[in-house]
Design a protein around this motif. Structure first.
Motif, PDB file in Angstrom:
ATOM      1  N   SER A 156       4.899 -15.405  -1.625  1.00 49.86           N
ATOM      2  CA  SER A 156       4.600 -13.990  -1.861  1.00 49.86           C
ATOM      3  C   SER A 156       3.450 -13.575  -0.946  1.00 49.86           C
ATOM      4  N   VAL A 157       3.186 -12.252  -0.872  1.00 50.46           N
ATOM      5  CA  VAL A 157       2.094 -11.753  -0.043  1.00 50.46           C
ATOM      6  C   VAL A 157       0.766 -12.350  -0.506  1.00 50.46           C
TER       7      VAL A 157
ATOM      8  N   ARG B  48       0.533 -16.003   0.535  1.00 50.45           N
ATOM      9  CA  ARG B  48       0.263 -16.140   1.969  1.00 50.45           C
ATOM     10  C   ARG B  48      -1.201 -15.831   2.272  1.00 50.45           C
ATOM     11  N   ARG B  49      -1.728 -14.789   1.623  1.00 50.20           N
ATOM     12  CA  ARG B  49      -3.124 -14.438   1.823  1.00 50.20           C
ATOM     13  C   ARG B  49      -4.036 -15.592   1.403  1.00 50.20           C
TER      14      ARG B  49
ATOM     15  N   THR C 157      -4.798  -6.691   7.094  1.00 58.89           N
ATOM     16  CA  THR C 157      -3.643  -6.986   6.239  1.00 58.89           C
ATOM     17  C   THR C 157      -2.858  -8.154   6.800  1.00 58.89           C
TER      18      THR C 157
ATOM     19  N   GLY D   7      -4.414 -11.471   6.134  1.00 57.30           N
ATOM     20  CA  GLY D   7      -4.586 -11.851   4.744  1.00 57.30           C
ATOM     21  C   GLY D   7      -5.904 -11.468   4.111  1.00 57.30           C
TER      22      GLY D   7
ATOM     23  N   GLU E  17      -4.728  -6.527   0.674  1.00 54.69           N
ATOM     24  CA  GLU E  17      -3.347  -6.210   0.349  1.00 54.69           C
ATOM     25  C   GLU E  17      -2.893  -5.023   1.187  1.00 54.69           C
TER      26      GLU E  17
END
Length: 199
Positions: free
Chosen positions: A19-20, A23-24, A169, A172, A175
């Motif tokens: 997910s985002v 990954r962050r 963004t 990371g 959001e």
């Protein structure tokens, strides 16, 4: 291709399924501590003194501005008028050239040079309008400000700010959709323990 760190291996497929937020977090954990940069205590001390200096500047400027508003004459014959405007335009030309080169070469230097160019264009519009003689000069200055200088200033200021948010963004830090004023300075020791909420 696989990503390996501390004995852990992630395939391209596994990375694609993250997910985002995951990954962050992965990016944050992979960022190395920089041995070349200043220590956390030094950064905090520099930040404190610079903020104090900024507050002091604002506090001093308030009475100074009031003093000038009361004491300055409404009319004044300026010395070095030509050198002032030619020098200003040379400075503006240098900043625009630096912005063009940095933008063409895709260098992060474009952020400060574009922002400075935008501020200089706003100053140019302000002083052109305020020092123009009533009549044709004033009309030309107002039209130039509204049609050329201020729209260009918006492009030069807003464009790099938007690009900085995209970079933050992408790497990371925040959001997607996070407001520019909420994007942190990318120092891992200062933001690794907390995510920046989207607002």
């Amino acid at each position: 291709m696989a990503c390996e760190s501390a004995g852990v291996s992630l395939s391209d497929e596994e990375i694609a399924e993250l997910s985002v937020a995951e990954r962050r977090e992965l990016i944050r954990r992979l960022l190395p501590e920089s041995p070349l940069g200043p220590q956390r205590r030094t950064l905090q001390r520099l930040r404190k003194w610079r903020l104090l200096l900024l507050v002091l500047c604002v506090v001093v400027l308030v009475p100074w501005t009031v003093y000038l508003a009361i004491t300055l004459p409404s009319r004044y014959v300026a010395r070095h008028w030509v050198a002032t405007w030619v020098g200003f335009d040379i400075l503006l030309m240098v900043m625009l050239t630096a912005t063009a080169i940095a933008g063409w070469r895709r260098r992060q230097l474009v952020f400060p040079t574009a922002f400075a160019s935008g501020v200089l264009l706003i100053c140019d519009a302000w002083f052109d309008v305020m020092t123009s003689q009533p009549g044709g000069d004033l009309l030309q200055a107002v039209l130039s400000a509204l049609i050329i200088e201020l729209p260009l200033a918006i492009v030069f200021i807003a464009g790099p700010l938007r690009l900085m948010r995209i970079v933050a963004t992408r790497h990371g830090l925040v959001e997607p959709g996070t407001r520019m004023w909420r994007v942190p300075i990318p120092l891992p020791e200062l933001w690794a323990d907390r995510a920046v909420p989207k607002r």
